[in-house]
Design a protein around this motif. Structure first.
Motif, PDB file in Angstrom:
ATOM      1  N   LEU A 117      35.780  40.756  47.287  1.00  0.00           N
ATOM      2  CA  LEU A 117      34.902  41.142  48.018  1.00  0.00           C
ATOM      3  C   LEU A 117      33.617  40.329  47.662  1.00  0.00           C
ATOM      4  O   LEU A 117      33.028  39.990  48.530  1.00  0.00           O
ATOM      5  CB  LEU A 117      34.702  42.705  47.892  1.00  0.00           C
ATOM      6  N   LEU A 118      33.482  40.080  46.385  1.00  0.00           N
ATOM      7  CA  LEU A 118      32.220  39.351  46.039  1.00  0.00           C
ATOM      8  C   LEU A 118      32.280  38.140  46.279  1.00  0.00           C
ATOM      9  O   LEU A 118      31.155  37.149  46.358  1.00  0.00           O
ATOM     10  CB  LEU A 118      31.977  39.542  44.590  1.00  0.00           C
ATOM     11  N   GLN A 119      33.495  37.439  46.696  1.00  0.00           N
ATOM     12  CA  GLN A 119      33.381  35.868  47.255  1.00  0.00           C
ATOM     13  C   GLN A 119      33.030  35.864  48.481  1.00  0.00           C
ATOM     14  O   GLN A 119      32.628  34.858  49.068  1.00  0.00           O
ATOM     15  CB  GLN A 119      35.023  35.494  47.104  1.00  0.00           C
ATOM     16  N   GLU A 120      33.142  37.065  49.420  1.00  0.00           N
ATOM     17  CA  GLU A 120      32.924  36.958  50.610  1.00  0.00           C
ATOM     18  C   GLU A 120      31.501  37.172  51.046  1.00  0.00           C
ATOM     19  O   GLU A 120      31.068  37.126  52.116  1.00  0.00           O
ATOM     20  CB  GLU A 120      33.753  37.907  51.212  1.00  0.00           C
ATOM     21  N   VAL A 121      30.816  38.073  50.271  1.00  0.00           N
ATOM     22  CA  VAL A 121      29.397  38.421  50.782  1.00  0.00           C
ATOM     23  C   VAL A 121      28.418  38.135  49.470  1.00  0.00           C
ATOM     24  O   VAL A 121      28.654  38.105  48.323  1.00  0.00           O
ATOM     25  CB  VAL A 121      29.441  39.915  50.725  1.00  0.00           C
ATOM     26  N   GLN A 122      27.146  38.030  49.825  1.00  0.00           N
ATOM     27  CA  GLN A 122      26.113  38.277  48.955  1.00  0.00           C
ATOM     28  C   GLN A 122      25.660  39.747  49.101  1.00  0.00           C
ATOM     29  O   GLN A 122      26.008  40.545  49.904  1.00  0.00           O
ATOM     30  CB  GLN A 122      24.945  37.628  49.574  1.00  0.00           C
ATOM     31  N   LEU A 123      25.248  40.218  47.704  1.00  0.00           N
ATOM     32  CA  LEU A 123      24.794  41.612  47.793  1.00  0.00           C
ATOM     33  C   LEU A 123      23.166  41.681  47.859  1.00  0.00           C
ATOM     34  O   LEU A 123      22.383  41.055  47.147  1.00  0.00           O
ATOM     35  CB  LEU A 123      25.240  42.460  46.441  1.00  0.00           C
ATOM     36  N   LEU A 124      22.830  42.636  48.455  1.00  0.00           N
ATOM     37  CA  LEU A 124      21.410  43.220  48.426  1.00  0.00           C
ATOM     38  C   LEU A 124      21.259  44.537  47.881  1.00  0.00           C
ATOM     39  O   LEU A 124      21.882  45.628  48.385  1.00  0.00           O
ATOM     40  CB  LEU A 124      20.781  43.067  49.888  1.00  0.00           C
ATOM     41  N   ILE A 125      20.708  44.852  46.792  1.00  0.00           N
ATOM     42  CA  ILE A 125      20.544  46.172  46.410  1.00  0.00           C
ATOM     43  C   ILE A 125      19.124  46.877  46.578  1.00  0.00           C
ATOM     44  O   ILE A 125      18.090  46.135  46.240  1.00  0.00           O
ATOM     45  CB  ILE A 125      20.841  45.968  44.743  1.00  0.00           C
ATOM     46  N   VAL A 126      19.247  47.874  47.276  1.00  0.00           N
ATOM     47  CA  VAL A 126      17.899  48.487  47.491  1.00  0.00           C
ATOM     48  C   VAL A 126      17.649  49.710  46.697  1.00  0.00           C
ATOM     49  O   VAL A 126      18.582  50.604  46.072  1.00  0.00           O
ATOM     50  CB  VAL A 126      18.154  49.378  48.895  1.00  0.00           C
ATOM     51  N   PRO A 127      16.563  49.672  45.784  1.00  0.00           N
ATOM     52  CA  PRO A 127      16.242  50.710  44.819  1.00  0.00           C
ATOM     53  C   PRO A 127      16.038  51.884  45.539  1.00  0.00           C
ATOM     54  O   PRO A 127      15.485  52.216  46.613  1.00  0.00           O
ATOM     55  CB  PRO A 127      14.875  50.066  44.162  1.00  0.00           C
ATOM     56  N   ARG A 128      16.786  52.978  44.704  1.00  0.00           N
ATOM     57  CA  ARG A 128      16.488  54.198  45.046  1.00  0.00           C
ATOM     58  C   ARG A 128      15.843  55.102  43.995  1.00  0.00           C
ATOM     59  O   ARG A 128      16.360  54.994  42.994  1.00  0.00           O
ATOM     60  CB  ARG A 128      18.148  55.019  45.365  1.00  0.00           C
ATOM     61  N   PRO A 129      14.966  55.861  44.406  1.00  0.00           N
ATOM     62  CA  PRO A 129      14.205  56.943  43.271  1.00  0.00           C
ATOM     63  C   PRO A 129      15.252  57.598  42.398  1.00  0.00           C
ATOM     64  O   PRO A 129      16.063  58.045  43.382  1.00  0.00           O
ATOM     65  CB  PRO A 129      13.569  57.774  44.126  1.00  0.00           C
ATOM     66  N   GLY A 130      15.228  57.508  41.283  1.00  0.00           N
ATOM     67  CA  GLY A 130      16.385  58.324  40.362  1.00  0.00           C
ATOM     68  C   GLY A 130      17.511  57.742  39.938  1.00  0.00           C
ATOM     69  O   GLY A 130      18.079  58.107  39.091  1.00  0.00           O
ATOM     70  N   TYR A 131      17.386  56.218  40.553  1.00  0.00           N
ATOM     71  CA  TYR A 131      18.457  55.351  40.136  1.00  0.00           C
ATOM     72  C   TYR A 131      18.276  54.177  39.534  1.00  0.00           C
ATOM     73  O   TYR A 131      18.067  53.032  40.306  1.00  0.00           O
ATOM     74  CB  TYR A 131      19.479  55.268  41.389  1.00  0.00           C
ATOM     75  N   VAL A 132      18.063  54.104  38.228  1.00  0.00           N
ATOM     76  CA  VAL A 132      17.536  52.870  37.735  1.00  0.00           C
ATOM     77  C   VAL A 132      18.710  51.626  37.556  1.00  0.00           C
ATOM     78  O   VAL A 132      19.728  52.178  37.356  1.00  0.00           O
ATOM     79  CB  VAL A 132      17.357  53.220  36.213  1.00  0.00           C
ATOM     80  N   ILE A 133      18.009  50.425  37.959  1.00  0.00           N
ATOM     81  CA  ILE A 133      19.164  49.475  37.970  1.00  0.00           C
ATOM     82  C   ILE A 133      19.086  49.031  36.539  1.00  0.00           C
ATOM     83  O   ILE A 133      18.097  48.205  36.141  1.00  0.00           O
ATOM     84  CB  ILE A 133      18.771  48.408  39.208  1.00  0.00           C
ATOM     85  N   ASP A 134      20.048  49.112  35.696  1.00  0.00           N
ATOM     86  CA  ASP A 134      20.073  48.576  34.628  1.00  0.00           C
ATOM     87  C   ASP A 134      20.993  47.049  34.363  1.00  0.00           C
ATOM     88  O   ASP A 134      21.863  46.766  35.112  1.00  0.00           O
ATOM     89  CB  ASP A 134      20.736  49.603  33.550  1.00  0.00           C
ATOM     90  N   GLU A 135      20.216  46.400  33.441  1.00  0.00           N
ATOM     91  CA  GLU A 135      20.662  45.125  33.354  1.00  0.00           C
ATOM     92  C   GLU A 135      22.054  44.942  32.912  1.00  0.00           C
ATOM     93  O   GLU A 135      22.975  44.121  33.627  1.00  0.00           O
ATOM     94  CB  GLU A 135      19.854  44.495  32.180  1.00  0.00           C
ATOM     95  N   SER A 136      22.684  46.008  32.248  1.00  0.00           N
ATOM     96  CA  SER A 136      24.205  45.688  31.736  1.00  0.00           C
ATOM     97  C   SER A 136      25.274  45.994  33.012  1.00  0.00           C
ATOM     98  O   SER A 136      26.109  45.209  33.321  1.00  0.00           O
ATOM     99  CB  SER A 136      24.556  46.858  30.537  1.00  0.00           C
ATOM    100  N   SER A 137      24.636  46.604  34.070  1.00  0.00           N
ATOM    101  CA  SER A 137      25.474  46.893  35.139  1.00  0.00           C
ATOM    102  C   SER A 137      25.255  45.673  36.109  1.00  0.00           C
ATOM    103  O   SER A 137      26.342  45.221  36.387  1.00  0.00           O
ATOM    104  CB  SER A 137      24.859  47.989  36.038  1.00  0.00           C
ATOM    105  N   LEU A 138      24.366  44.989  36.162  1.00  0.00           N
ATOM    106  CA  LEU A 138      24.081  43.980  36.936  1.00  0.00           C
ATOM    107  C   LEU A 138      24.644  42.654  36.272  1.00  0.00           C
ATOM    108  O   LEU A 138      25.419  41.833  37.100  1.00  0.00           O
ATOM    109  CB  LEU A 138      22.649  43.464  37.076  1.00  0.00           C
ATOM    110  N   GLU A 139      24.892  42.655  35.045  1.00  0.00           N
ATOM    111  CA  GLU A 139      25.578  41.438  34.405  1.00  0.00           C
ATOM    112  C   GLU A 139      27.100  41.755  34.563  1.00  0.00           C
ATOM    113  O   GLU A 139      27.918  40.789  34.985  1.00  0.00           O
ATOM    114  CB  GLU A 139      25.390  41.915  32.702  1.00  0.00           C
ATOM    115  N   VAL A 140      27.567  43.105  34.701  1.00  0.00           N
ATOM    116  CA  VAL A 140      29.153  43.256  34.883  1.00  0.00           C
ATOM    117  C   VAL A 140      29.642  42.795  36.209  1.00  0.00           C
ATOM    118  O   VAL A 140      30.393  41.982  36.520  1.00  0.00           O
ATOM    119  CB  VAL A 140      29.579  44.901  34.935  1.00  0.00           C
ATOM    120  N   ILE A 141      28.562  42.976  37.304  1.00  0.00           N
ATOM    121  CA  ILE A 141      28.815  42.450  38.706  1.00  0.00           C
ATOM    122  C   ILE A 141      28.568  40.895  38.803  1.00  0.00           C
ATOM    123  O   ILE A 141      29.519  40.280  39.335  1.00  0.00           O
ATOM    124  CB  ILE A 141      27.699  42.990  39.647  1.00  0.00           C
ATOM    125  N   GLN A 142      27.668  40.241  38.012  1.00  0.00           N
ATOM    126  CA  GLN A 142      27.540  38.929  37.938  1.00  0.00           C
ATOM    127  C   GLN A 142      28.816  38.057  37.179  1.00  0.00           C
ATOM    128  O   GLN A 142      29.429  37.295  37.762  1.00  0.00           O
ATOM    129  CB  GLN A 142      26.333  38.433  37.260  1.00  0.00           C
TER     130      GLN A 142
END
Length: 199
Positions: A117-142
């Motif tokens: 899936l990640l080969q086919e699309v770029q991701l746009l992450i929309v911040p939502r109140p109450g859901y912190v985007i933590d670096e470790s999760s982003l690293e996993v996706i990268q």
């Protein structure tokens, strides 16, 4: 052509979703929207009702470029299948951006064939109140091959759950509220009507 893919399992879709769609319409050539079933959630409202509410939400947006549409045929239990349908619909030379809320970031690595899936699309992450985007999760996706950006918009602090549990119709747009009342979709709206009648 740059296309934003916005699938949502929202039950019901809210004014917050409407704000995101309006914002996306300014930055993309086309915003494709559909109601989806999330394999990680149980849904109380059938898909066709959620799609109908999304259609009302879109119709209520004053998008100068008229570039937002319900593309319900893209809906699939698996996002990879949705992307394959999008490529059939628009061809291989479009740039597809999958829009997700920050609440899905930790769940994303468990999605079906996520590396494909990640080969086919770029991701746009929309911040939502109450859901912190933590670096470790982003690293996993990268590390899985994800190319992503964080939206400069923060979603409104409202949720479908708050409506279902507390009947807070401030979270919804008037056409969606009218549809819910007509179709008797949620217990909370019956309860709030009863309270109103008791007064």
């Amino acid at each position: 052509m740059r296309i934003a893919l916005f699938g949502t399992s929202a039950d019901p879709p809210t004014a917050g979703h409407q704000e995101i769609l309006s914002w996306l319409s300014e930055g993309y050539d086309w915003v494709a929207v559909w109601a989806a079933d999330n394999p990680f959630k149980s849904h109380q409202t059938p898909l066709q009702h959620r799609a109908a509410m999304l259609q009302l939400l879109i119709a209520d947006i004053d998008a100068p470029r008229q570039n937002i549409a319900l593309e319900q045929e893209l809906s699939s239990f698996r996002t990879l299948e949705t992307v394959e349908k999008a490529k059939l619909r628009w061809g291989d030379d479009v740039e597809l951006t999958l829009v997700i809320g920050s609440d899905l970031v930790t769940q994303l690595p468990r999605w079906y064939c996520i590396e494909d899936l990640l080969q086919e699309v770029q991701l746009l992450i929309v911040p939502r109140p109450g859901y912190v985007i933590d670096e470790s999760s982003l690293e996993v996706i990268q590390n899985l091959g994800g190319k992503m950006a964080i939206a400069s918009l923060t979603g409104l602090d409202i949720s479908s759950t708050a409506y279902r549990e507390h009947g807070d119709s401030q979270a919804l747009t008037p056409p969606v509220v009218a549809y819910i009342n007509r179709e008797h979709l949620y217990e909370c709206q019956d309860a709030s009507k009863k309270r109103f009648q008791l007064r």
